[in-house]
Design a protein around this motif. Structure first.
Motif, mmCIF file in Angstrom:
data_model
loop_
_atom_site.group_PDB
_atom_site.id
_atom_site.type_symbol
_atom_site.label_atom_id
_atom_site.label_comp_id
_atom_site.label_asym_id
_atom_site.label_seq_id
_atom_site.Cartn_x
_atom_site.Cartn_y
_atom_site.Cartn_z
ATOM 1 N N LEU A 66 30.321 72.521 67.513
ATOM 2 C CA LEU A 66 30.506 71.062 67.178
ATOM 3 C C LEU A 66 31.565 70.210 66.038
ATOM 4 C CD1 LEU A 66 28.758 68.551 66.183
ATOM 5 C CD2 LEU A 66 28.138 69.591 63.693
ATOM 6 N N GLY A 67 32.952 71.919 65.694
ATOM 7 C CA GLY A 67 34.124 71.701 65.257
ATOM 8 C C GLY A 67 33.391 71.767 63.676
ATOM 9 N N ASP A 68 33.879 70.575 62.596
ATOM 10 C CA ASP A 68 33.558 70.764 61.436
ATOM 11 C C ASP A 68 33.286 69.539 61.417
ATOM 12 O OD1 ASP A 68 34.821 68.341 61.702
ATOM 13 O OD2 ASP A 68 37.093 68.448 60.990
ATOM 14 N N VAL A 69 32.335 69.487 60.416
ATOM 15 C CA VAL A 69 31.449 67.882 59.971
ATOM 16 C C VAL A 69 31.402 66.724 59.355
ATOM 17 C CG1 VAL A 69 29.741 69.822 58.540
ATOM 18 C CG2 VAL A 69 31.363 68.296 57.520
ATOM 19 N N LYS A 85 27.892 62.018 63.878
ATOM 20 C CA LYS A 85 27.457 60.829 64.640
ATOM 21 C C LYS A 85 27.714 60.550 65.366
ATOM 22 C CE LYS A 85 25.051 55.665 64.123
ATOM 23 N NZ LYS A 85 25.777 55.231 65.024
ATOM 24 N N SER A 86 29.122 59.697 65.764
ATOM 25 C CA SER A 86 29.906 59.535 66.662
ATOM 26 C C SER A 86 30.111 61.923 67.446
ATOM 27 C CB SER A 86 31.367 59.318 66.669
ATOM 28 O OG SER A 86 31.932 60.020 67.475
ATOM 29 N N LYS A 87 29.641 61.987 67.502
ATOM 30 C CA LYS A 87 29.490 63.400 67.782
ATOM 31 C C LYS A 87 28.737 63.342 68.611
ATOM 32 C CE LYS A 87 33.148 66.142 65.213
ATOM 33 N NZ LYS A 87 33.452 67.572 64.443
ATOM 34 N N PHE A 88 27.292 63.583 67.746
ATOM 35 C CA PHE A 88 25.980 63.492 68.148
ATOM 36 C C PHE A 88 25.512 62.740 68.882
ATOM 37 C CE2 PHE A 88 24.853 66.582 64.611
ATOM 38 C CZ PHE A 88 24.549 67.854 65.457
ATOM 39 N N ASP A 89 25.716 61.503 69.252
ATOM 40 C CA ASP A 89 25.670 60.203 69.945
ATOM 41 C C ASP A 89 26.489 60.593 71.348
ATOM 42 O OD1 ASP A 89 24.376 59.120 67.816
ATOM 43 O OD2 ASP A 89 26.041 57.024 67.952
ATOM 44 N N ASN A 90 27.329 60.630 71.096
ATOM 45 C CA ASN A 90 27.650 61.542 72.331
ATOM 46 C C ASN A 90 27.200 62.881 73.239
ATOM 47 O OD1 ASN A 90 30.160 59.601 72.267
ATOM 48 N ND2 ASN A 90 31.450 61.234 70.968
ATOM 49 N N PHE A 91 26.948 63.397 72.495
ATOM 50 C CA PHE A 91 25.994 65.101 73.065
ATOM 51 C C PHE A 91 24.642 63.926 73.450
ATOM 52 C CE2 PHE A 91 22.685 67.533 72.548
ATOM 53 C CZ PHE A 91 22.801 68.588 73.135
ATOM 54 N N ASP A 148 37.680 64.239 69.921
ATOM 55 C CA ASP A 148 37.594 62.948 69.224
ATOM 56 C C ASP A 148 37.029 62.140 71.026
ATOM 57 O OD1 ASP A 148 38.186 63.450 66.553
ATOM 58 O OD2 ASP A 148 40.683 62.119 67.198
ATOM 59 N N ASN A 149 35.877 61.629 69.533
ATOM 60 C CA ASN A 149 35.193 60.648 71.461
ATOM 61 C C ASN A 149 34.739 61.640 72.553
ATOM 62 O OD1 ASN A 149 33.128 58.425 71.834
ATOM 63 N ND2 ASN A 149 34.916 57.494 72.948
#
Length: 214
Positions: free
Chosen positions: A169-172, A176-182, A206-207
């Motif tokens: 995940l990297g940092d926090v 939302k963007s990270k989990f949407d992409n996942f 990023d994205n």
């Protein structure tokens, strides 16, 4: 002989909004007896309800307590328990509750919540709490994520229930963007039946979703 209408005829314990009992009726009654003695047959006007509530709220499993008397002399205690959302497994073990506070384990019930491992610090626990809050608000994530491993305060890794890959995940930031992409990646890989091909799925950039194959 006093009438039960003026004396306490019994104590009733009710747990509000919880299927999992981290404390029991017996525990609540024992706490009341330790502080006030036996309340049965005590004159109702000798009991300060606010004081009883305050005593109940001191218990480490209690989030809130309401106490009132019925016309027939029953002392009703309504208990709202604390709600764990993650479990820290380290040198010391405890839950994080839904307000980000440390909560002790219970001998009565073990919560099925994500396990937090790795470098436990004040900052990393705050970050883990932010991740857990996000997970809990998403049905797909709450069903599938079973662990958060802390490499350091900029490197959080997630374990999934049925998949062998690790999600970096990297940092926090930008959760939302990270989990949407996942989730978009996961849906496509599930459809293509390629999830088993991956060892690491990185959301750090990023994205983007960057995958390492086995």
């Amino acid at each position: 002989m006093r009438s039960n209408r003026r004396d306490i005829s019994g104590v009733t314990v009710r747990f509000e909004g919880a299927d999992n009992l981290y404390l029991t009726e017996s525990t609540v009654n024992k706490l009341l007896i330790q502080k006030f003695g036996s309340l049965r047959n005590t004159p109702k006007d000798a009991i300060v309800l606010d004081t009883v509530e305050s005593v109940l709220r001191t218990h480490e499993m209690v989030n809130n307590a309401q106490v009132y008397l019925t016309v027939d002399g029953q002392l009703i205690t309504k208990i709202t328990q604390r709600h764990p959302i993650g479990r820290v497994a380290g040198d010391t073990q405890f839950y994080l509750d839904d307000e980000g506070r440390k909560m002790p384990l219970s001998p009565n019930h073990s919560a099925r919540v994500p396990i937090i491992t790795g470098k436990i610090t004040g900052k990393s626990l705050e970050d883990a709490y932010e991740i857990l809050k996000f997970i809990n608000e998403d049905p797909f994530l709450s069903k599938n994520i079973i662990g958060i491993h802390i490499e350091d305060e900029t490197d959080y890794r997630l374990r999934f229930r049925l998949d062998n890959f690790v999600v970096r995940l990297g940092d926090v930031t930008d959760l939302k963007s990270k989990f949407d992409n996942f989730k978009a990646f996961y849906a496509k890989a599930s459809q293509d039946k390629t999830l088993a091909h991956y060892e690491v799925v990185s959301l750090e950039f990023d994205n983007q979703v960057v995958c390492t194959k086995i």
